[in-house]
Design a protein around this motif. Structure first.
Motif, PDB file in Angstrom:
ATOM      1  N   VAL A  49       0.774  -0.847   0.066  1.00  0.00           N
ATOM      2  CA  VAL A  49       0.425   0.158  -0.468  1.00  0.00           C
ATOM      3  C   VAL A  49       1.188   1.614  -0.242  1.00  0.00           C
ATOM      4  N   HIS A  53      -4.004   5.570  -2.444  1.00  0.00           N
ATOM      5  CA  HIS A  53      -4.566   3.874  -2.277  1.00  0.00           C
ATOM      6  C   HIS A  53      -5.871   4.057  -2.781  1.00  0.00           C
ATOM      7  N   ASP A  55      -8.877   0.581  -2.958  1.00  0.00           N
ATOM      8  CA  ASP A  55      -8.758  -0.063  -3.090  1.00  0.00           C
ATOM      9  C   ASP A  55     -10.595  -1.031  -3.174  1.00  0.00           C
ATOM     10  N   PRO A  64      -8.197  -2.228   4.749  1.00  0.00           N
ATOM     11  CA  PRO A  64      -7.322  -0.320   4.769  1.00  0.00           C
ATOM     12  C   PRO A  64      -7.485  -0.197   6.769  1.00  0.00           C
ATOM     13  N   LEU A  69      -2.346   2.325   8.755  1.00  0.00           N
ATOM     14  CA  LEU A  69      -1.762   3.194   7.991  1.00  0.00           C
ATOM     15  C   LEU A  69      -1.662   4.346   8.053  1.00  0.00           C
ATOM     16  N   VAL A  75      -7.107   6.639   1.575  1.00  0.00           N
ATOM     17  CA  VAL A  75      -7.962   5.672   1.288  1.00  0.00           C
ATOM     18  C   VAL A  75      -8.892   6.125  -0.012  1.00  0.00           C
ATOM     19  N   THR A  97     -11.269   9.500   3.694  1.00  0.00           N
ATOM     20  CA  THR A  97     -11.528   8.243   2.807  1.00  0.00           C
ATOM     21  C   THR A  97     -12.691   9.014   1.723  1.00  0.00           C
TER      22      THR A  97
END
Length: 218
Positions: A49, A53, A55, A64, A69, A75, A97
């Motif tokens: 990662v 990133h 996902d 995650p 992290l 993310v 996020t």
């Protein structure tokens, strides 16, 4: 939305998601697929990662959320199923996020770029043939920043040598359309990855193929 993508995504209801970690990441990974989550899959995620990133096929957001992290990691979650996206977003619990509800078989709108992209337990949920699944690699290679990496894990098909538990799950899941991986092979995946990336590393753990690809061929 393609039929193939919708079939694999539909199974992830709120109830299924509540049981996902215990059944899939706990029992199935260890005893059916022989690829333990804590000692194999999570360390593989952590090792690859990067700061920006993406996902894809988020499940419950386990990787995650558990990857420790850094606070600087941005993310983005992508899935066709809104229940999965919301469950993963809540679990990760990071205000930055972002979520994208999108069919992975289609190019990402706006062509955003990421330092890393993960595909954990997504590919075996899509019906074959592998030539069709490889469209994902053709699309996503355009979403990597220079020096970026695409990585993930997928359960291989019949030739992988499943044990009795694995064979039973394979039969049930493929019949229901949850899996579409009877013909998925290590050689097939490696060939398609090398068609789209110059730097490809694969590793087999039990019946699971772990892959890492960089330096896209554009």
């Amino acid at each position: 939305m393609t039929d193939s993508s919708a079939a694999g995504a539909a199974v992830y209801s709120p109830l299924t998601l509540a049981l996902y970690d215990a059944w899939v990441l706990g029992i199935s990974n260890r005893y059916a697929w022989r690829c333990p989550t804590g000692s194999t899959l999570l360390p593989f995620f952590r090792a690859n990662v990067r700061p920006r990133h993406l996902d894809i096929g988020v499940g419950t957001g386990y990787y995650p959320a558990k990857a420790q992290l850094s606070s600087q990691t941005q993310v983005t979650l992508l899935d066709l199923n809104p229940s999965s996206l919301e469950a993963a977003r809540r679990r990760i619990n990071r205000p930055t996020t972002r979520t994208i509800q999108h069919d992975v078989m289609q190019p990402l709108p706006g062509e955003p770029r990421f330092d890393s992209i993960s595909l954990f337990y997504l590919l075996h949920c899509l019906p074959g043939p592998l030539d069709a699944k490889a469209k994902i690699f053709a699309n996503l290679k355009h979403n990597l920043q220079p020096g970026g990496v695409l990585f993930g894990a997928t359960i291989l098909g019949d030739e992988a040598g499943h044990n009795a538990f694995g064979r039973k799950l394979m039969a049930v899941y493929n019949k229901k359309g949850i899996f579409g991986n009877r013909q998925d092979t290590q050689v097939g995946f490696e060939g398609h990855l090398r068609e789209h990336f110059r730097d490809v590393t694969i590793k087999r753990e039990g019946c699971v193929l772990l892959f890492r690809a960089a330096q896209p061929i554009i």
